[in-house]
Design a protein around this motif. Structure first.
Motif, PDB file in Angstrom:
ATOM      1  N   PRO A  25     -35.144  -6.153 -12.485  1.00 19.56           N
ATOM      2  CA  PRO A  25     -34.468  -5.232 -13.416  1.00 19.56           C
ATOM      3  C   PRO A  25     -34.501  -5.700 -14.863  1.00 19.56           C
ATOM      4  CG  PRO A  25     -33.190  -5.478 -11.419  1.00 19.56           C
ATOM      5  CD  PRO A  25     -34.306  -6.476 -11.331  1.00 19.56           C
ATOM      6  N   GLU A  26     -34.351  -6.988 -15.086  1.00 18.14           N
ATOM      7  CA  GLU A  26     -34.354  -7.489 -16.464  1.00 18.14           C
ATOM      8  C   GLU A  26     -35.716  -7.267 -17.119  1.00 18.14           C
ATOM      9  OE1 GLU A  26     -33.257 -11.634 -18.853  1.00 18.14           O
ATOM     10  OE2 GLU A  26     -32.861 -11.422 -16.711  1.00 18.14           O
ATOM     11  N   LYS A  27     -36.776  -7.589 -16.391  1.00 22.44           N
ATOM     12  CA  LYS A  27     -38.120  -7.367 -16.930  1.00 22.44           C
ATOM     13  C   LYS A  27     -38.424  -5.875 -17.059  1.00 22.44           C
ATOM     14  CE  LYS A  27     -39.973 -11.673 -15.049  1.00 22.44           C
ATOM     15  NZ  LYS A  27     -40.968 -12.278 -14.131  1.00 22.44           N
ATOM     16  N   MET A  28     -37.933  -5.093 -16.096  1.00 21.48           N
ATOM     17  CA  MET A  28     -38.169  -3.663 -16.149  1.00 21.48           C
ATOM     18  C   MET A  28     -37.476  -3.039 -17.358  1.00 21.48           C
ATOM     19  SD  MET A  28     -40.238  -2.887 -13.784  1.00 21.48           S
ATOM     20  CE  MET A  28     -40.091  -1.108 -13.887  1.00 21.48           C
ATOM     21  N   LEU A  29     -36.272  -3.497 -17.685  1.00 19.87           N
ATOM     22  CA  LEU A  29     -35.579  -2.985 -18.871  1.00 19.87           C
ATOM     23  C   LEU A  29     -36.363  -3.303 -20.139  1.00 19.87           C
ATOM     24  CD1 LEU A  29     -31.854  -3.801 -18.039  1.00 19.87           C
ATOM     25  CD2 LEU A  29     -32.865  -1.537 -18.286  1.00 19.87           C
ATOM     26  N   ASP A  30     -36.878  -4.523 -20.218  1.00 21.55           N
ATOM     27  CA  ASP A  30     -37.687  -4.885 -21.385  1.00 21.55           C
ATOM     28  C   ASP A  30     -38.922  -3.987 -21.486  1.00 21.55           C
ATOM     29  OD1 ASP A  30     -35.916  -6.881 -22.069  1.00 21.55           O
ATOM     30  OD2 ASP A  30     -36.995  -8.432 -20.966  1.00 21.55           O
ATOM     31  N   GLN A  31     -39.548  -3.735 -20.337  1.00 21.83           N
ATOM     32  CA  GLN A  31     -40.727  -2.881 -20.352  1.00 21.83           C
ATOM     33  C   GLN A  31     -40.371  -1.445 -20.718  1.00 21.83           C
ATOM     34  OE1 GLN A  31     -43.898  -3.947 -20.023  1.00 21.83           O
ATOM     35  NE2 GLN A  31     -44.456  -1.852 -20.598  1.00 21.83           N
ATOM     36  N   ILE A  32     -39.234  -0.972 -20.217  1.00 22.97           N
ATOM     37  CA  ILE A  32     -38.799   0.390 -20.563  1.00 22.97           C
ATOM     38  C   ILE A  32     -38.564   0.513 -22.064  1.00 22.97           C
ATOM     39  CG2 ILE A  32     -36.873   2.001 -20.337  1.00 22.97           C
ATOM     40  CD1 ILE A  32     -36.653   1.111 -17.407  1.00 22.97           C
ATOM     41  N   LEU A  33     -37.945  -0.482 -22.650  1.00 22.96           N
ATOM     42  CA  LEU A  33     -37.704  -0.452 -24.098  1.00 22.96           C
ATOM     43  C   LEU A  33     -39.022  -0.488 -24.867  1.00 22.96           C
ATOM     44  CD1 LEU A  33     -34.612  -2.828 -24.364  1.00 22.96           C
ATOM     45  CD2 LEU A  33     -34.657  -0.365 -24.739  1.00 22.96           C
ATOM     46  N   ARG A  34     -39.962  -1.285 -24.373  1.00 26.36           N
ATOM     47  CA  ARG A  34     -41.275  -1.315 -25.044  1.00 26.36           C
ATOM     48  C   ARG A  34     -41.971   0.037 -24.931  1.00 26.36           C
ATOM     49  NH1 ARG A  34     -41.438  -6.769 -23.014  1.00 26.36           N
ATOM     50  NH2 ARG A  34     -42.385  -6.043 -21.068  1.00 26.36           N
ATOM     51  N   ASP A  35     -41.890   0.646 -23.745  1.00 26.47           N
ATOM     52  CA  ASP A  35     -42.508   1.965 -23.573  1.00 26.47           C
ATOM     53  C   ASP A  35     -41.838   3.004 -24.462  1.00 26.47           C
ATOM     54  OD1 ASP A  35     -44.201   0.869 -21.715  1.00 26.47           O
ATOM     55  OD2 ASP A  35     -43.013   1.517 -19.978  1.00 26.47           O
ATOM     56  N   MET A  36     -40.514   2.953 -24.537  1.00 35.26           N
ATOM     57  CA  MET A  36     -39.800   3.903 -25.390  1.00 35.26           C
ATOM     58  C   MET A  36     -40.165   3.703 -26.852  1.00 35.26           C
ATOM     59  SD  MET A  36     -36.032   3.947 -23.572  1.00 35.26           S
ATOM     60  CE  MET A  36     -35.401   5.179 -24.719  1.00 35.26           C
ATOM     61  N   GLN A  37     -40.286   2.452 -27.269  1.00 36.09           N
ATOM     62  CA  GLN A  37     -40.676   2.180 -28.651  1.00 36.09           C
ATOM     63  C   GLN A  37     -42.084   2.696 -28.924  1.00 36.09           C
ATOM     64  OE1 GLN A  37     -38.711   0.818 -31.084  1.00 36.09           O
ATOM     65  NE2 GLN A  37     -40.395   1.335 -32.449  1.00 36.09           N
ATOM     66  N   SER A  38     -42.981   2.511 -27.947  1.00 35.45           N
ATOM     67  CA  SER A  38     -44.339   3.027 -28.118  1.00 35.45           C
ATOM     68  C   SER A  38     -44.338   4.550 -28.176  1.00 35.45           C
ATOM     69  CB  SER A  38     -45.209   2.531 -26.962  1.00 35.45           C
ATOM     70  OG  SER A  38     -46.515   3.066 -27.058  1.00 35.45           O
ATOM     71  N   ASN A  39     -43.529   5.179 -27.316  1.00 31.84           N
ATOM     72  CA  ASN A  39     -43.442   6.645 -27.334  1.00 31.84           C
ATOM     73  C   ASN A  39     -42.860   7.157 -28.645  1.00 31.84           C
ATOM     74  OD1 ASN A  39     -44.494   6.807 -24.741  1.00 31.84           O
ATOM     75  ND2 ASN A  39     -42.484   6.737 -23.772  1.00 31.84           N
ATOM     76  N   ILE A  40     -41.890   6.439 -29.176  1.00 28.51           N
ATOM     77  CA  ILE A  40     -41.299   6.836 -30.460  1.00 28.51           C
ATOM     78  C   ILE A  40     -42.340   6.757 -31.563  1.00 28.51           C
ATOM     79  CG2 ILE A  40     -39.639   6.134 -32.216  1.00 28.51           C
ATOM     80  CD1 ILE A  40     -37.726   5.386 -29.948  1.00 28.51           C
ATOM     81  N   TYR A 129     -33.249   5.525 -27.063  1.00 28.79           N
ATOM     82  CA  TYR A 129     -33.693   4.147 -27.260  1.00 28.79           C
ATOM     83  C   TYR A 129     -32.539   3.278 -27.743  1.00 28.79           C
ATOM     84  CZ  TYR A 129     -36.101   0.140 -29.289  1.00 28.79           C
ATOM     85  OH  TYR A 129     -36.491  -1.130 -29.615  1.00 28.79           O
ATOM     86  N   GLN A 130     -31.790   3.767 -28.692  1.00 25.92           N
ATOM     87  CA  GLN A 130     -30.646   3.007 -29.194  1.00 25.92           C
ATOM     88  C   GLN A 130     -29.590   2.805 -28.104  1.00 25.92           C
ATOM     89  OE1 GLN A 130     -30.441   1.440 -32.055  1.00 25.92           O
ATOM     90  NE2 GLN A 130     -32.435   2.219 -32.729  1.00 25.92           N
ATOM     91  N   LYS A 136     -28.532  -2.671 -22.814  1.00 32.59           N
ATOM     92  CA  LYS A 136     -29.408  -3.637 -22.151  1.00 32.59           C
ATOM     93  C   LYS A 136     -28.634  -4.863 -21.710  1.00 32.59           C
ATOM     94  CE  LYS A 136     -33.209  -6.811 -23.061  1.00 32.59           C
ATOM     95  NZ  LYS A 136     -34.175  -7.320 -24.068  1.00 32.59           N
ATOM     96  N   ASP A 137     -27.837  -5.456 -22.610  1.00 33.74           N
ATOM     97  CA  ASP A 137     -27.105  -6.671 -22.278  1.00 33.74           C
ATOM     98  C   ASP A 137     -26.121  -6.425 -21.139  1.00 33.74           C
ATOM     99  OD1 ASP A 137     -28.475  -7.962 -24.282  1.00 33.74           O
ATOM    100  OD2 ASP A 137     -26.914  -7.635 -25.777  1.00 33.74           O
ATOM    101  N   ALA A 138     -25.441  -5.273 -21.176  1.00 32.70           N
ATOM    102  CA  ALA A 138     -24.490  -4.966 -20.107  1.00 32.70           C
ATOM    103  C   ALA A 138     -25.205  -4.783 -18.777  1.00 32.70           C
ATOM    104  CB  ALA A 138     -23.693  -3.717 -20.460  1.00 32.70           C
ATOM    105  N   LEU A 139     -26.349  -4.091 -18.797  1.00 36.39           N
ATOM    106  CA  LEU A 139     -27.105  -3.879 -17.565  1.00 36.39           C
ATOM    107  C   LEU A 139     -27.650  -5.195 -17.013  1.00 36.39           C
ATOM    108  CD1 LEU A 139     -29.060  -0.633 -18.503  1.00 36.39           C
ATOM    109  CD2 LEU A 139     -27.143  -0.838 -16.917  1.00 36.39           C
ATOM    110  N   ILE A 140     -28.127  -6.061 -17.897  1.00 37.82           N
ATOM    111  CA  ILE A 140     -28.643  -7.354 -17.445  1.00 37.82           C
ATOM    112  C   ILE A 140     -27.514  -8.193 -16.862  1.00 37.82           C
ATOM    113  CG2 ILE A 140     -29.615  -9.530 -18.264  1.00 37.82           C
ATOM    114  CD1 ILE A 140     -31.336  -7.935 -20.188  1.00 37.82           C
TER     115      ILE A 140
END
Length: 258
Positions: A25-40, A129-130, A136-140
């Protein structure tokens, strides 16, 4: 269901299970944020391109409108000059520009709607994204807490499914048995020391008795040899029978001489 369909479903099920186990989950969250940033970033580029097209359509619309107005003025001047053929050509071009203006206006309105929709989607994506970034920290933390709880539960279950303290009780019994054996060995050692000291006492008594026997045996040997011994004189004096016997024999002896 055919064999190939069953095999395909089995393969997909196993692959999905492997993917689920491999997901962190921690790595997946980082990847999701990267994907969202790329989509933005991609969405911003698309919105910018759509806005540029909107500006071009707006410029074309204004230009055709201006051209239509200019050809209308030229038609009026041609009519004023009595040149009907020239006025007709000016009116045809005025009409063409007005028709083009209508097309540009329609495209411009569609472009405005598309740009507004893309801007709304971009704002939603940025807000999402925001929100994800702030959560993120709470989910991790939640994921790490759940992982720790699972590890503790698994550790407890390794002792015993019914009684987690069963292994501790077994170790305590084993330690208690070792302590009992050590105490027994110490007690046996103490008894052996006491026995040795008792043997020393027994040996002392035997030695004393042996010395006494040795002393009595020497006196008996002296009497048997006819020598004077202090012990013999003392015995005769103390014994009345012995003294009487001695006296009688002394009286008989002079009579015999007579």
């Amino acid at each position: 269901m055919g064999i190939m369909d069953r095999l395909s479903r089995l393969i997909r099920a196993n692959v999905n299970e492997m993917i689920d186990k491999a997901e962190d989950p921690e790595k997946m969250l980082d990847q999701i944020l990267r994907d969202m940033q790329s989509n933005i970033t991609t969405a911003r580029a698309q919105v910018a391109a759509m806005i540029a097209q909107e500006k071009e359509l707006e410029a074309d619309l204004n230009e055709t409108r201006e051209l239509g107005a200019e050809w209308g003025q030229k038609a009026q001047r041609a009519v004023a000059a009595g040149k009907d053929d020239l006025a007709r050509e000016a009116l045809r071009r005025k009409r063409d520009n007005e028709e083009n203006a209508k097309v540009y206006e329609q495209q411009y309105r569609v472009q405005l709607q598309a740009v507004d929709k893309l801007k709304t989607q971009l704002r939603q994506l940025e807000a999402k994204y925001q929100t994800t970034l702030s959560q993120k920290d709470a989910l991790i933390a939640r994921q790490r807490r759940a992982k720790a709880q699972v590890q503790v539960a698994q550790t407890l279950s390794t002792f015993s499914p019914m009684d987690p303290s069963g292994e501790l009780d077994r170790m305590e019994r084993k330690i208690r048995s070792g302590e009992s054996q050590a105490a027994a060995m110490l007690e046996m050692g103490d008894e052996s020391f006491d026995a040795q000291f008792r043997e020393l006492d027994v040996d002392h008594d035997i030695e004393a008795e042996l010395e006494a026997l040795k002393g009595g045996g020497s006196a008996g040997l002296a009497l048997g040899s006819g020598g004077d011994a202090p012990g013999a004189t003392t015995d005769a004096a103390d014994d009345p029978l012995a003294a009487g016997a001695t006296t009688g024999s002394s009286a008989d002896t002079p009579g015999a001489v007579r």
